[in-house]
Design an enzyme around this catalytic site. Structure first.
Site, PDB file in Angstrom:
ATOM      1  N   SER A  33       0.822  -1.208   0.000  1.00 47.69           N
ATOM      2  CA  SER A  33       0.000   0.000   0.000  1.00 47.69           C
ATOM      3  C   SER A  33       0.858   1.260   0.000  1.00 47.69           C
ATOM      4  O   SER A  33       0.475   2.268  -0.560  1.00 47.69           O
ATOM      5  CB  SER A  33      -0.854   0.061   1.269  1.00 47.69           C
ATOM      6  OG  SER A  33      -1.656  -1.062   1.382  1.00 47.69           O
ATOM      7  N   HIS A  36      -0.617  -2.236  -7.264  1.00 45.55           N
ATOM      8  CA  HIS A  36      -1.401  -1.921  -6.066  1.00 45.55           C
ATOM      9  C   HIS A  36      -2.896  -1.983  -6.368  1.00 45.55           C
ATOM     10  O   HIS A  36      -3.443  -1.081  -7.005  1.00 45.55           O
ATOM     11  CB  HIS A  36      -0.989  -0.543  -5.545  1.00 45.55           C
ATOM     12  CG  HIS A  36      -1.695  -0.134  -4.302  1.00 45.55           C
ATOM     13  ND1 HIS A  36      -1.969   1.160  -3.975  1.00 45.55           N
ATOM     14  CD2 HIS A  36      -2.215  -0.880  -3.284  1.00 45.55           C
ATOM     15  CE1 HIS A  36      -2.605   1.209  -2.823  1.00 45.55           C
ATOM     16  NE2 HIS A  36      -2.778  -0.023  -2.393  1.00 45.55           N
ATOM     17  N   GLU A  62      -2.732   0.686  -9.310  1.00 51.21           N
ATOM     18  CA  GLU A  62      -1.579   1.566  -9.527  1.00 51.21           C
ATOM     19  C   GLU A  62      -0.392   0.685  -9.918  1.00 51.21           C
ATOM     20  O   GLU A  62      -0.034  -0.236  -9.174  1.00 51.21           O
ATOM     21  CB  GLU A  62      -1.241   2.332  -8.238  1.00 51.21           C
ATOM     22  CG  GLU A  62      -2.280   3.369  -7.844  1.00 51.21           C
ATOM     23  CD  GLU A  62      -1.980   4.079  -6.515  1.00 51.21           C
ATOM     24  OE1 GLU A  62      -2.437   5.202  -6.336  1.00 51.21           O
ATOM     25  OE2 GLU A  62      -1.289   3.486  -5.654  1.00 51.21           O
ATOM     26  N   ASN A  88      -2.866   6.633  -1.730  1.00 52.09           N
ATOM     27  CA  ASN A  88      -2.580   6.611  -0.298  1.00 52.09           C
ATOM     28  C   ASN A  88      -1.769   7.824   0.159  1.00 52.09           C
ATOM     29  O   ASN A  88      -1.797   8.199   1.324  1.00 52.09           O
ATOM     30  CB  ASN A  88      -1.885   5.305   0.103  1.00 52.09           C
ATOM     31  CG  ASN A  88      -2.887   4.170   0.122  1.00 52.09           C
ATOM     32  OD1 ASN A  88      -4.102   4.405   0.143  1.00 52.09           O
ATOM     33  ND2 ASN A  88      -2.414   2.939   0.084  1.00 52.09           N
TER      34      ASN A  88
HETATM   35  P1  NAD Z   1      -3.914  -9.822   5.504  1.00 48.29           P
HETATM   36  O1  NAD Z   1      -3.270  -9.819   6.824  1.00 48.29           O
HETATM   37  O2  NAD Z   1      -5.391  -9.890   5.407  1.00 48.29           O
HETATM   38  O3  NAD Z   1      -3.316 -11.014   4.647  1.00 48.29           O
HETATM   39  C1  NAD Z   1      -1.953 -11.320   4.560  1.00 48.29           C
HETATM   40  C2  NAD Z   1      -1.810 -12.820   4.384  1.00 48.29           C
HETATM   41  O4  NAD Z   1      -0.446 -13.095   4.115  1.00 48.29           O
HETATM   42  C3  NAD Z   1      -2.216 -13.627   5.610  1.00 48.29           C
HETATM   43  O5  NAD Z   1      -3.133 -14.629   5.252  1.00 48.29           O
HETATM   44  C4  NAD Z   1      -0.900 -14.210   6.093  1.00 48.29           C
HETATM   45  O6  NAD Z   1      -1.028 -15.487   6.686  1.00 48.29           O
HETATM   46  C5  NAD Z   1      -0.126 -14.309   4.792  1.00 48.29           C
HETATM   47  N1  NAD Z   1       1.316 -14.409   4.965  1.00 48.29           N
HETATM   48  C6  NAD Z   1       2.105 -13.864   5.933  1.00 48.29           C
HETATM   49  N2  NAD Z   1       3.392 -14.215   5.710  1.00 48.29           N
HETATM   50  C7  NAD Z   1       3.423 -14.969   4.606  1.00 48.29           C
HETATM   51  C8  NAD Z   1       4.453 -15.636   3.900  1.00 48.29           C
HETATM   52  N3  NAD Z   1       5.719 -15.548   4.286  1.00 48.29           N
HETATM   53  N4  NAD Z   1       4.111 -16.352   2.806  1.00 48.29           N
HETATM   54  C9  NAD Z   1       2.836 -16.444   2.406  1.00 48.29           C
HETATM   55  N5  NAD Z   1       1.813 -15.846   3.042  1.00 48.29           N
HETATM   56  C10 NAD Z   1       2.107 -15.105   4.121  1.00 48.29           C
HETATM   57  O7  NAD Z   1      -3.363  -8.510   4.771  1.00 48.29           O
HETATM   58  P2  NAD Z   1      -4.017  -7.724   3.534  1.00 48.29           P
HETATM   59  O8  NAD Z   1      -4.973  -6.718   4.044  1.00 48.29           O
HETATM   60  O9  NAD Z   1      -4.448  -8.705   2.495  1.00 48.29           O
HETATM   61  O10 NAD Z   1      -2.765  -6.930   3.006  1.00 48.29           O
HETATM   62  C11 NAD Z   1      -1.797  -7.530   2.199  1.00 48.29           C
HETATM   63  C12 NAD Z   1      -1.014  -6.437   1.474  1.00 48.29           C
HETATM   64  O11 NAD Z   1      -1.910  -5.698   0.640  1.00 48.29           O
HETATM   65  C13 NAD Z   1      -0.374  -5.432   2.395  1.00 48.29           C
HETATM   66  O12 NAD Z   1       0.842  -5.013   1.863  1.00 48.29           O
HETATM   67  C14 NAD Z   1      -1.379  -4.297   2.400  1.00 48.29           C
HETATM   68  O13 NAD Z   1      -0.792  -3.065   2.719  1.00 48.29           O
HETATM   69  C15 NAD Z   1      -1.839  -4.333   0.968  1.00 48.29           C
HETATM   70  N6  NAD Z   1      -3.154  -3.738   0.732  1.00 48.29           N
HETATM   71  C16 NAD Z   1      -4.164  -3.901   1.625  1.00 48.29           C
HETATM   72  C17 NAD Z   1      -5.404  -3.353   1.363  1.00 48.29           C
HETATM   73  C18 NAD Z   1      -6.536  -3.548   2.310  1.00 48.29           C
HETATM   74  O14 NAD Z   1      -7.506  -2.777   2.249  1.00 48.29           O
HETATM   75  N7  NAD Z   1      -6.498  -4.543   3.168  1.00 48.29           N
HETATM   76  C19 NAD Z   1      -5.606  -2.639   0.166  1.00 48.29           C
HETATM   77  C20 NAD Z   1      -4.551  -2.519  -0.748  1.00 48.29           C
HETATM   78  C21 NAD Z   1      -3.322  -3.065  -0.449  1.00 48.29           C
END
Ligand code: NAD
Length: 638
Positions: free
Chosen positions: A116, A137, A149, A188
């Site tokens: 993000s 993104h 993005e 962001n």
């Molecule tokens: P989340 O915590 O819901 O999911 C992350 C997942 O990754 C979990 O299931 C976790 O078990 C897994 N994980 C952790 N370590 C790992 C590894 N070594 N190998 C494989 N899997 C692993 O997080 P999220 O909200 O999906 O966010 C993920 C990314 O996306 C972040 O960088 C976040 O900033 C970005 N993002 C989030 C949003 C949002 O609204 N949630 C929007 C855009 C971008």
């Protein structure tokens, strides 16, 4: 195309679903089978809904059969053509995942990150092929939101960018190209300023219900606090934290979110945030008129202008990104048409003053009345407007200058840009000597005190940040030369002390005014000056705040040589850049800097090791042959 999505959480499962709907085979990876099962259930439910609404071209079972799950990332990724990482927003975790992916994937595999905020370059540095690392993104929910993005890291290749843009289009999304790798990219980045604004309003005691009611009365689906609760206060807080480290310490002013997160109030997900969510979506009842919506538009316009000034994206792309990424009927570019530069500048100056934060200060083009030209793409001056540290390469010499009006005062922006310039030069093989000084007649008259005195913790962090940057400068594996001219006071003196060699003009005025202001030299001055001249002289100059001339500093051994002007300093630097073998110079400098800090037997041992390393360099052979043949050596830095 075989696609692998790493992380099956909130974003990963949706991204996997999007690729599968578009006809790709997807390997979904997570650390535990239960996380994968949960992700698959969410995909199944979502596909069922889409099928019910007639939005799928194929049976949902066919789409689902394209997704396989695994807890073995290496096994899944080794034959992938495209990988999207969506693990939690933790720099070290992401870097580790990329290091592992880099080791097992084919060289032509594109490695994309769904981060993000984190700069792509920071993640790409963990790989041996940063040119194939790109930002991709998505927005939440990935299946619904159209925007992606596509972010170019500093070393991402053009081909990888083009392919990622094509892939984005092919999966039915709208790509927006982020040309420069800045924290938070477009959406962001704009969001962070707004989050900070609303957090500071809440900290000042504004009724959040009134703010939310005001926003909703203007047609927004949720008020800002309700939305923060919905997304997660931890997400908002961690973004601001990242920005406070990477963009401006003042993003750290929002202590309210920190306290709420620390006390377990994470918003909807924990049942409690700004509102009580334990019984479902809260009913917001408040009075309208708590804030002026055009103030928020001014903040958005300001951030948009800054992004365009920095060359991050085109005005059209900023507009598209805000509309699609923030679900707005219009973006900042069209909103700005209703205002004059001066109106926006006035609003921003007032907000900045009221909330005591320079984050909201108007961008250069707004201040100078050129907002329209910039937003309409008629005048783009990438970086120029905010280049407070300049870098010029002259053969093997890099000339780094603080470039601020009159006295080259050092503020957070100078520190930030100086830090980046140091990073840029760190591995630049073409540069052997770095000259550090100020633009015009003065090196620098010190820190900009106006931005200093906020709360003690911020002041402390500002100090630590400067200290880190100066330490980095002192450790860069290049020969650094300070040119001390005109005023070289406080932070300007400390900047010079962090260099290896100091040249000064005879009449320069050097000193530490801090104690007279109720401060101490905070960027290494008390330590580095004492090492150079001993406690007696250091104490005298720090306690009396008495200035010394260049000539006197030469007598004390602070300055190594007097020079007439910048040209003479640059001639000295280019001679040195030819004379000194780069690897030997970098090692010698490290050894000298450690002298007195480590026991002498350790220092001597380090010296032997350094000699051992140098023995295998081409430059040693060249140095000795040139000496024997009585010619000038041609060092290559290896
Ligand atoms: P989340 O915590 O819901 O999911 C992350 C997942 O990754 C979990 O299931 C976790 O078990 C897994 N994980 C952790 N370590 C790992 C590894 N070594 N190998 C494989 N899997 C692993 O997080 P999220 O909200 O999906 O966010 C993920 C990314 O996306 C972040 O960088 C976040 O900033 C970005 N993002 C989030 C949003 C949002 O609204 N949630 C929007 C855009 C971008």
């Amino acid at each position: 195309m075989k696609v692998v999505v790493v992380g099956a959480g909130e974003m990963g499962h949706g991204i996997a679903e999007v690729f599968a709907i578009a006809g790709h085979n997807v390997g979904l990876v997570d650390v535990k089978q239960e996380f994968l099962d949960k992700g698959m259930t969410r995909i199944k439910d979502s596909l069922a809904k889409l099928e019910e609404k007639g939005r799928l071209k194929e049976p949902s079972t066919t789409i689902l059969s394209r997704i396989t799950t695994s807890t073995d990332m290496e096994g899944a990724a080794k034959d992938a053509e495209f990988v999207v990482e969506a693990v939690p927003e933790v720099v070290d975790l992401k870097r580790e995942v990329f290091r592992r992916l880099d080791a097992v994937t084919k060289p032509q595999t594109i490695l994309a990150t769904n981060t993000s905020n984190i700069r792509i370059t920071t993640i790409a540095e963990a790989t041996s092929h940063p040119e194939r690392v790109v930002g991709m993104h998505f927005f939440n929910p990935a299946v619904v939101m159209q925007l992606v993005e596509v972010i170019r890291g500093e070393r991402t290749s053009e081909e990888v960018i083009q392919r990622t843009v094509e892939v984005t289009k092919a999966i039915g999304k709208v790509p927006v190209l982020v040309r420069k790798d800045v924290p938070g990219f477009i959406v962001n980045r704009i969001n962070a300023a707004e989050t900070l604004f609303f957090c500071l309003l809440a900290q000042r005691g504004v009724r959040i219900e009134d703010v939310d009611a005001t926003a909703k009365a203007q047609g927004l689906p949720m008020g800002p606090y309700e939305l923060m609760d919905f997304v997660g206060l931890d997400v908002a807080y961690h973004s601001l934290e990242y920005f406070s480290k990477e963009v401006s310490v003042e993003y750290g002013q929002c202590t309210l979110l920190r306290d709420m997160v620390n006390s377990g109030k994470l918003g909807k997900k924990s049942g409690r945030g700004f509102y009580d969510w334990s019984k479902g979506r809260p009913e917001v009842r408040g009075n309208q008129g708590a804030f002026d919506l055009t103030d928020v538009l001014a903040l958005e316009i300001n951030e948009a202008v800054k992004l365009i000034e920095m060359g991050v994206a085109s005005p059209q792309d900023v507009e598209t990104a805000v509309k699609l990424g923030m679900n707005r009927p219009f973006g900042p570019i069209s909103a700005a048409k209703a205002f004059k530069s001066s109106e926006i500048a006035e609003k921003l100056s007032r907000i900045s003053q009221q909330l005591n934060s320079s984050v909201f200060q108007p961008a250069a083009s707004i201040r100078e009345g050129r907002m329209r030209e910039v937003l309409e793409g008629r005048e783009v001056r990438p970086q120029q407007a905010s280049n407070v540290v300049t870098l010029e390469r002259r053969g093997k010499v890099a000339l780094v200058k603080i470039n601020r009006p009159k006295l080259n005062l050092i503020n957070g922006e100078v520190m930030e840009q100086l830090d980046k310039v140091i990073d840029e030069l760190w591995n630049d093989q073409s540069v052997n000597v770095v000259v550090v000084t100020g633009q015009g007649d003065n090196t620098s008259a010190g820190a900009e005190l106006g931005t200093f005195f906020r709360d003690p913790f911020q002041f402390l962090e500002f100090g630590r940040r400067g200290e880190r940057t100066f330490r980095k400068l002192s450790e860069i594996p290049k020969i650094t030369v300070a040119l001390m001219k005109g005023y070289v006071l406080g932070g300007g003196f400390e900047l010079s002390l962090a260099c290896d060699i100091r040249l000064a003009t005879e009449n320069s005025q050097i000193g530490f005014p801090e104690v007279g202001l109720g401060l101490v030299p905070g960027w290494g001055g008390t330590q580095r000056l004492t090492k150079l001249v001993g406690a007696s002289r250091a104490l005298y100059h720090i306690l009396t705040t008495e200035r010394m001339s260049g000539k006197q500093a030469l007598e004390y051994g602070i300055v190594n040589r007097l020079v007439k002007d910048e040209d003479e300093a640059l001639n000295f630097a280019s001679d040195l850049a030819e004379k000194a073998a780069p690897v030997a110079a970098a090692l010698a400098k490290r050894l000298v800097n450690k002298a007195g800090e480590v026991p002498s037997d350790v220092g001597l041992e380090m010296e032997s090791f350094a000699s051992g390393v140098l023995f295998s360099t081409e430059d040693l052979k060249e140095g000795i042959s040139a000496f024997v043949q009585k010619r000038k050596p041609q060092f290559k830095g290896r």
